[in-house]
Write an enzyme that holds these catalytic residues in place. Structure first.
Site, PDB file in Angstrom:
ATOM      1  N   ILE A   1     -16.899 -13.843  -2.444  1.00 41.46           N
ATOM      2  CA  ILE A   1     -17.138 -12.758  -1.484  1.00 41.46           C
ATOM      3  C   ILE A   1     -16.425 -13.037  -0.159  1.00 41.46           C
ATOM      4  O   ILE A   1     -15.828 -12.135   0.443  1.00 41.46           O
ATOM      5  CB  ILE A   1     -18.657 -12.574  -1.276  1.00 41.46           C
ATOM      6  CG1 ILE A   1     -19.317 -12.061  -2.565  1.00 41.46           C
ATOM      7  CG2 ILE A   1     -18.930 -11.621  -0.119  1.00 41.46           C
ATOM      8  CD1 ILE A   1     -20.851 -12.109  -2.553  1.00 41.46           C
TER       9      ILE A   1
ATOM     10  N   ASP B   1     -14.247 -23.912   4.914  1.00 37.86           N
ATOM     11  CA  ASP B   1     -14.729 -24.114   3.549  1.00 37.86           C
ATOM     12  C   ASP B   1     -14.610 -25.599   3.220  1.00 37.86           C
ATOM     13  O   ASP B   1     -13.813 -26.324   3.817  1.00 37.86           O
ATOM     14  CB  ASP B   1     -13.887 -23.285   2.560  1.00 37.86           C
ATOM     15  CG  ASP B   1     -14.637 -22.953   1.278  1.00 37.86           C
ATOM     16  OD1 ASP B   1     -15.022 -21.774   1.100  1.00 37.86           O
ATOM     17  OD2 ASP B   1     -14.850 -23.881   0.454  1.00 37.86           O
TER      18      ASP B   1
ATOM     19  N   ASP C   1     -17.634 -29.123   5.573  1.00 35.31           N
ATOM     20  CA  ASP C   1     -18.853 -29.045   4.768  1.00 35.31           C
ATOM     21  C   ASP C   1     -19.959 -28.569   5.706  1.00 35.31           C
ATOM     22  O   ASP C   1     -20.323 -29.287   6.642  1.00 35.31           O
ATOM     23  CB  ASP C   1     -19.171 -30.412   4.165  1.00 35.31           C
ATOM     24  CG  ASP C   1     -20.412 -30.363   3.285  1.00 35.31           C
ATOM     25  OD1 ASP C   1     -21.147 -29.347   3.329  1.00 35.31           O
ATOM     26  OD2 ASP C   1     -20.649 -31.351   2.561  1.00 35.31           O
TER      27      ASP C   1
ATOM     28  N   ASN D   1     -21.094 -16.745   5.639  1.00 37.15           N
ATOM     29  CA  ASN D   1     -21.079 -16.413   4.214  1.00 37.15           C
ATOM     30  C   ASN D   1     -21.367 -17.608   3.309  1.00 37.15           C
ATOM     31  O   ASN D   1     -21.842 -17.434   2.188  1.00 37.15           O
ATOM     32  CB  ASN D   1     -19.704 -15.806   3.877  1.00 37.15           C
ATOM     33  CG  ASN D   1     -19.476 -15.681   2.400  1.00 37.15           C
ATOM     34  OD1 ASN D   1     -20.021 -14.792   1.755  1.00 37.15           O
ATOM     35  ND2 ASN D   1     -18.685 -16.593   1.837  1.00 37.15           N
TER      36      ASN D   1
ATOM     37  N   TYR E   1     -33.731 -20.973  -2.915  1.00 33.93           N
ATOM     38  CA  TYR E   1     -32.627 -20.060  -2.553  1.00 33.93           C
ATOM     39  C   TYR E   1     -33.197 -18.787  -1.922  1.00 33.93           C
ATOM     40  O   TYR E   1     -32.730 -18.344  -0.857  1.00 33.93           O
ATOM     41  CB  TYR E   1     -31.814 -19.727  -3.798  1.00 33.93           C
ATOM     42  CG  TYR E   1     -30.674 -18.760  -3.567  1.00 33.93           C
ATOM     43  CD1 TYR E   1     -29.486 -19.165  -2.964  1.00 33.93           C
ATOM     44  CD2 TYR E   1     -30.778 -17.423  -3.955  1.00 33.93           C
ATOM     45  CE1 TYR E   1     -28.434 -18.272  -2.766  1.00 33.93           C
ATOM     46  CE2 TYR E   1     -29.738 -16.525  -3.765  1.00 33.93           C
ATOM     47  CZ  TYR E   1     -28.565 -16.953  -3.169  1.00 33.93           C
ATOM     48  OH  TYR E   1     -27.532 -16.064  -2.975  1.00 33.93           O
TER      49      TYR E   1
ATOM     50  N   LYS F   1     -32.595 -17.369   1.915  1.00 35.13           N
ATOM     51  CA  LYS F   1     -31.998 -16.063   2.225  1.00 35.13           C
ATOM     52  C   LYS F   1     -32.964 -15.202   3.034  1.00 35.13           C
ATOM     53  O   LYS F   1     -32.526 -14.358   3.836  1.00 35.13           O
ATOM     54  CB  LYS F   1     -31.570 -15.364   0.931  1.00 35.13           C
ATOM     55  CG  LYS F   1     -30.412 -16.070   0.221  1.00 35.13           C
ATOM     56  CD  LYS F   1     -29.183 -16.170   1.118  1.00 35.13           C
ATOM     57  CE  LYS F   1     -27.986 -16.786   0.438  1.00 35.13           C
ATOM     58  NZ  LYS F   1     -26.802 -16.866   1.303  1.00 35.13           N
TER      59      LYS F   1
HETATM   60  N1  LIG Z   1     -22.504 -13.714  -6.077  1.00 37.29           N
HETATM   61  C1  LIG Z   1     -23.692 -13.164  -5.922  1.00 37.29           C
HETATM   62  O1  LIG Z   1     -24.250 -12.580  -6.858  1.00 37.29           O
HETATM   63  C2  LIG Z   1     -24.380 -13.214  -4.593  1.00 37.29           C
HETATM   64  C3  LIG Z   1     -25.518 -12.406  -4.417  1.00 37.29           C
HETATM   65  C4  LIG Z   1     -26.181 -12.442  -3.204  1.00 37.29           C
HETATM   66  C5  LIG Z   1     -25.734 -13.257  -2.194  1.00 37.29           C
HETATM   67  N2  LIG Z   1     -24.639 -14.037  -2.384  1.00 37.29           N
HETATM   68  C6  LIG Z   1     -24.230 -14.899  -1.275  1.00 37.29           C
HETATM   69  O2  LIG Z   1     -22.893 -14.635  -0.932  1.00 37.29           O
HETATM   70  C7  LIG Z   1     -22.309 -15.830  -0.390  1.00 37.29           C
HETATM   71  C8  LIG Z   1     -20.995 -16.100  -1.109  1.00 37.29           C
HETATM   72  O3  LIG Z   1     -21.284 -16.272  -2.475  1.00 37.29           O
HETATM   73  P1  LIG Z   1     -20.178 -16.160  -3.634  1.00 37.29           P
HETATM   74  O4  LIG Z   1     -20.835 -15.486  -4.757  1.00 37.29           O
HETATM   75  O5  LIG Z   1     -18.903 -15.647  -3.088  1.00 37.29           O
HETATM   76  O6  LIG Z   1     -20.071 -17.711  -4.000  1.00 37.29           O
HETATM   77  P2  LIG Z   1     -18.836 -18.605  -4.475  1.00 37.29           P
HETATM   78  O7  LIG Z   1     -19.479 -19.805  -5.051  1.00 37.29           O
HETATM   79  O8  LIG Z   1     -17.890 -17.792  -5.292  1.00 37.29           O
HETATM   80  O9  LIG Z   1     -18.101 -18.955  -3.094  1.00 37.29           O
HETATM   81  C9  LIG Z   1     -18.770 -19.699  -2.127  1.00 37.29           C
HETATM   82  C10 LIG Z   1     -17.761 -20.347  -1.205  1.00 37.29           C
HETATM   83  O10 LIG Z   1     -18.509 -21.127  -0.262  1.00 37.29           O
HETATM   84  C11 LIG Z   1     -17.974 -22.443  -0.239  1.00 37.29           C
HETATM   85  N3  LIG Z   1     -19.039 -23.385   0.083  1.00 37.29           N
HETATM   86  C12 LIG Z   1     -20.109 -23.692  -0.666  1.00 37.29           C
HETATM   87  N4  LIG Z   1     -20.818 -24.649  -0.065  1.00 37.29           N
HETATM   88  C13 LIG Z   1     -20.179 -24.950   1.085  1.00 37.29           C
HETATM   89  C14 LIG Z   1     -20.401 -25.885   2.117  1.00 37.29           C
HETATM   90  N5  LIG Z   1     -21.426 -26.754   2.081  1.00 37.29           N
HETATM   91  N6  LIG Z   1     -19.544 -25.928   3.155  1.00 37.29           N
HETATM   92  C15 LIG Z   1     -18.478 -25.105   3.189  1.00 37.29           C
HETATM   93  N7  LIG Z   1     -18.197 -24.220   2.220  1.00 37.29           N
HETATM   94  C16 LIG Z   1     -19.038 -24.145   1.184  1.00 37.29           C
HETATM   95  C17 LIG Z   1     -17.395 -22.684  -1.620  1.00 37.29           C
HETATM   96  O11 LIG Z   1     -16.420 -23.725  -1.600  1.00 37.29           O
HETATM   97  C18 LIG Z   1     -16.808 -21.312  -1.938  1.00 37.29           C
HETATM   98  O12 LIG Z   1     -15.496 -21.183  -1.430  1.00 37.29           O
HETATM   99  C19 LIG Z   1     -23.348 -16.941  -0.574  1.00 37.29           C
HETATM  100  O13 LIG Z   1     -24.041 -17.132   0.641  1.00 37.29           O
HETATM  101  C20 LIG Z   1     -24.271 -16.373  -1.623  1.00 37.29           C
HETATM  102  O14 LIG Z   1     -25.564 -16.900  -1.532  1.00 37.29           O
HETATM  103  C21 LIG Z   1     -23.949 -14.036  -3.554  1.00 37.29           C
END
Ligand SMILES: NC(=O)c1ccc[n+]([C@@H]2O[C@H](COP(=O)([O-])OP(=O)(O)OC[C@H]3O[C@@H](n4cnc5c(N)ncnc54)[C@H](O)[C@@H]3O)[C@@H](O)[C@H]2O)c1
Length: 240
Positions: free
Chosen positions: A15, A34, A57, A82, A149, A153
């Site tokens: 996202i 990231d 991190d 994000n 989780y 949130k």
């Molecule tokens: N995919 C879904 O269904 C969904 C639904 C609701 C909310 N979200 C939220 O959207 C956000 C993005 O999720 P996504 O689905 O794109 O996930 P993803 O796993 O595809 O991408 C997450 C990104 O965050 C980075 N990341 C993770 N931990 C990190 C850290 N400690 N420090 C720095 N970077 C870090 C990862 O390297 C990755 O690039 C998250 O907060 C997630 O909780 C996702």
């Protein structure tokens, strides 16, 4: 008006990367924070000089401070909190303190510290805005086994209210609450693609969402939505 500069945590994939693509397409510059160095390198290769990156991190407060010093190169005007992780599934009667701390450190503490860094380093902008990436889990509690989780949130929803109040009128602050979006994070929830597709049948719109559909909402909250602050927008295909 100067071009916006959007700081996106967890912006190297999923996202966050989709939000970066939309921001760049409308002429903004982007900072990606990231922990995935390879994915950051790939983003720089694709997009070139409009993208700055820092390997951070979000669970490491010192790393956030180091990345903050670099923001002076190109002060951000907008922020997308994000970065987030799902964590390992845990039953309510088998909670592991280390795993609780790991999820909260990234999803909650990391968001608070990244926000503080942004507020110190930012350049004022007439459309300044922050988007916090919550989830429908913040109100429905999350998938079975993922109470931590969901709690993390929910914390972001309260934080959004606090930030919107305290940062008005200069910065609008809103939350997004995606439903089930087709990214890497979902691969750890569902045992197979078939299980994921079966769940999709229970979504009113009948399918998973795409990262770009969440990014579209983020783009509106960041760059338009001039009279909207302190709100949460679900992007869940009708799933609550
Ligand atoms: N995919 C879904 O269904 C969904 C639904 C609701 C909310 N979200 C939220 O959207 C956000 C993005 O999720 P996504 O689905 O794109 O996930 P993803 O796993 O595809 O991408 C997450 C990104 O965050 C980075 N990341 C993770 N931990 C990190 C850290 N400690 N420090 C720095 N970077 C870090 C990862 O390297 C990755 O690039 C998250 O907060 C997630 O909780 C996702």
């Amino acid at each position: 008006m100067s071009a916006p500069v959007v700081l996106i945590t967890g912006g190297a994939a999923g996202i966050g990367l989709a939000i970066a693509a939309r921001a760049l397409a409308r002429g903004a510059k982007v900072w990606l924070w990231d922990r995935d160095a390879d994915a950051l390198h790939a983003a720089r290769t694709v997009w070139g000089g409009d993208v700055r990156t820092a390997e951070v991190d979000l669970a490491d407060p010192d790393a956030i401070l180091r990345a903050e010093t670099r923001l002076a190169e190109l002060p951000p005007t907008h922020l997308v909190n994000n970065a987030g992780i799902l964590g390992q599934p845990m039953a309510l009667d088998a909670m592991q303190a280390d795993e609780i701390q790991r999820v909260l450190a990234i999803n909650v503490t990391g968001t608070l510290l990244a926000s503080a860094a942004f507020l110190r380093a930012r350049a004022a902008h007439p459309q300044a805005a922050i988007v916090n990436m919550s989830s429908i889990a913040g109100t429905n509690g999350g998938a079975p086994g993922h109470a931590v989780y969901g709690a993390s949130k929910a914390a972001l929803l309260a934080l959004t209210s606090a930030m919107a109040r305290d940062l008005a009128p200069g910065i609008r602050v809103n939350a997004l609450a995606p439903g089930i979006i087709d990214t890497e994070i979902q691969k750890s929830v569902f045992a197979s693609r078939a299980a994921l597709e079966a769940t999709a049948q229970g979504i009113p719109l009948g399918r998973l969402g795409t990262p770009d559909e969440v990014a579209e909402a983020a783009e509106w909250l960041l760059f338009a939505a001039a009279y909207v602050t302190g709100e949460t927008m679900r992007v869940g295909g009708g799933r609550k």
